[in-house]
Scaffold this active site. Structure first.
Site: not given
Length: 409
Positions: A72, A125, A223, A198
């Protein structure tokens, strides 16, 4: 003849760290000689890691010893990916997560607490917008929306709220607005805030926000970094202490948004061709943008490297090229926008971007449906707006499909 172990370390002798970004994306942090000659880095498909002794386990858990404890937090395949993306972005450290929203949420849960304020650009976004406005606010974080192309408005908002951080995209989604990263970072730092950018639309090939003063850079690695529409992933890059804090709190304890080892492997593969792919995305997108400018059925085209684009000068100073996203407003409003999308034959209607395939979508009813009508109007996201993610097909074929769709409007 010397034994293999006595040979000079060719990788170190060549100083991969000092080579160009395309080379680092392929070679950094990995030597086949250390992995039985395997040219491609191995995928460590394990959830947990064993220790020789209890003392070794305790030291690793406490951070006194380098190593791995549980998947994790990190995995060797993930570590190599994080080293390479951090190098490409010019940051000290990187963290890979299970999605772009995982990267955003892990970062925000780590940096913010109840009673604090974040200042956010008003056009970002849609899922990030919803998380900020509907998620963080439920836990006592104040979110102040500002048009960050207006530096005076940002200074006023920062002065009035003393925020913990500024968050924005450049180019922004969906209208490819260009924000002045260096100036916004300076405003943030002047009040003791962090600048979080971003960089998904640009990728590190075109822009490195940390070099312009940003503290943390976030990507939806789904992306351009992945580039093939076959994975979900996110990335955070920045100073080592900040990234380690996000790994320890935001990833391990709050979101659990752990990237899978095989996904990390796919991203490593994607990075190898990132520079070539982005170069072609940019070239084709500029051609598409210029073509759309010539149509009487198109009211406005937004692309950073068009002379007609309001932020072209800043884009040329801040970016190496314009990216693969072209936005436009149809002269006939929403009906014309939807007709254009429906008339396309090769180009698919889908909400993602950065894939090999050219994609198109209607932001007002798709990616930015989480905005209210008033919020969309303020952010300039009209019903006539269409967003193209220009892919890697032959550009003449892309143009032909768009031309026949325009004819059908």
């Amino acid at each position: 003849m010397p034994e293999r172990d006595d040979r000079p370390d060719r990788k170190n002798a060549l100083s991969i760290e000092d080579m160009g970004p395309a080379t680092r994306a392929i070679h950094l942090g990995y030597d086949p000689a250390s992995h039985q000659g395997a040219l491609t880095p191995p995928v460590y498909m394990t959830s947990t890691f064993a220790f020789e002794t209890a003392e070794e386990g305790a030291d690793t858990v406490a951070g006194r010893r380098a190593g791995y404890v549980y998947g994790r937090a990190k995995n060797p395949t993930q570590t190599l990916l994080e080293q390479r993306i951090a190098s490409l972005e010019g940051g000290e450290a990187g963290l890979a997560t299970a999605s772009g929203m995982g990267a955003i949420s892990a970062t925000m849960w780590t940096l913010l607490k109840a009673g604090e304020t974040m200042v956010v650009d008003h056009a970002i976004y849609g899922s990030a917008f919803a998380f900020f406005m509907e998620g963080l606010t439920r836990f006592g974080v104040t979110v102040r929306l500002v048009d960050m192309t207006d530096l005076a408005a940002v200074e006023a908002a920062v002065g009035a709220t003393r925020p913990r951080l500024l968050y924005f995209e450049s180019p922004s989604n969906p209208g490819v607005r260009i924000l002045d990263i260096a100036s916004l970072a300076a405003i943030a730092h002047g009040s003791g805030a962090l600048a979080v950018v971003d960089n998904t639309f640009a990728s590190p090939v075109l822009q490195q926000p940390i070099g312009l003063g940003a503290d943390l850079v976030i990507h939806s690695a789904t992306k351009y970094l992945g580039g093939h529409g076959d994975l979900l992933a996110g990335v955070v890059v920045g100073r080592a202490d900040q990234v380690n804090a996000i790994r320890g709190f935001g990833l391990r304890w709050t979101t659990g948004a752990t990237i899978a080892p095989h996904t990390a492997f796919l991203l490593l593969r994607g990075l190898k061709t990132l520079h070539l792919r982005v170069r072609q995305h940019c070239a084709s997108a500029l051609t598409v943008a210029r073509f759309l400018e010539g149509s009487a059925k198109v009211a406005r085209v937004a692309y950073p490297m068009l002379d007609s684009f309001a932020g072209a000068g800043l884009a040329r100073r801040q970016m190496a090229a314009g990216g693969g996203i072209v936005s436009l407003e149809m002269a006939g409003g929403k009906a014309a926008a939807l007709r254009l999308i429906d008339a396309l034959r090769m180009i698919h209607c889908a909400v993602s971007l950065g894939d090999a395939e050219t994609l198109v979508q209607h932001p007002a009813t798709m990616t930015h449906a989480s905005y209210t009508d008033e919020q969309r109007a303020t952010a300039g996201i009209t019903d006539a707006l269409v967003r193209f993610s220009v892919g890697l097909e032959e550009v003449d074929d892309i143009l032909a499909d768009i031309a026949q769709a325009l004819d059908a409007v």
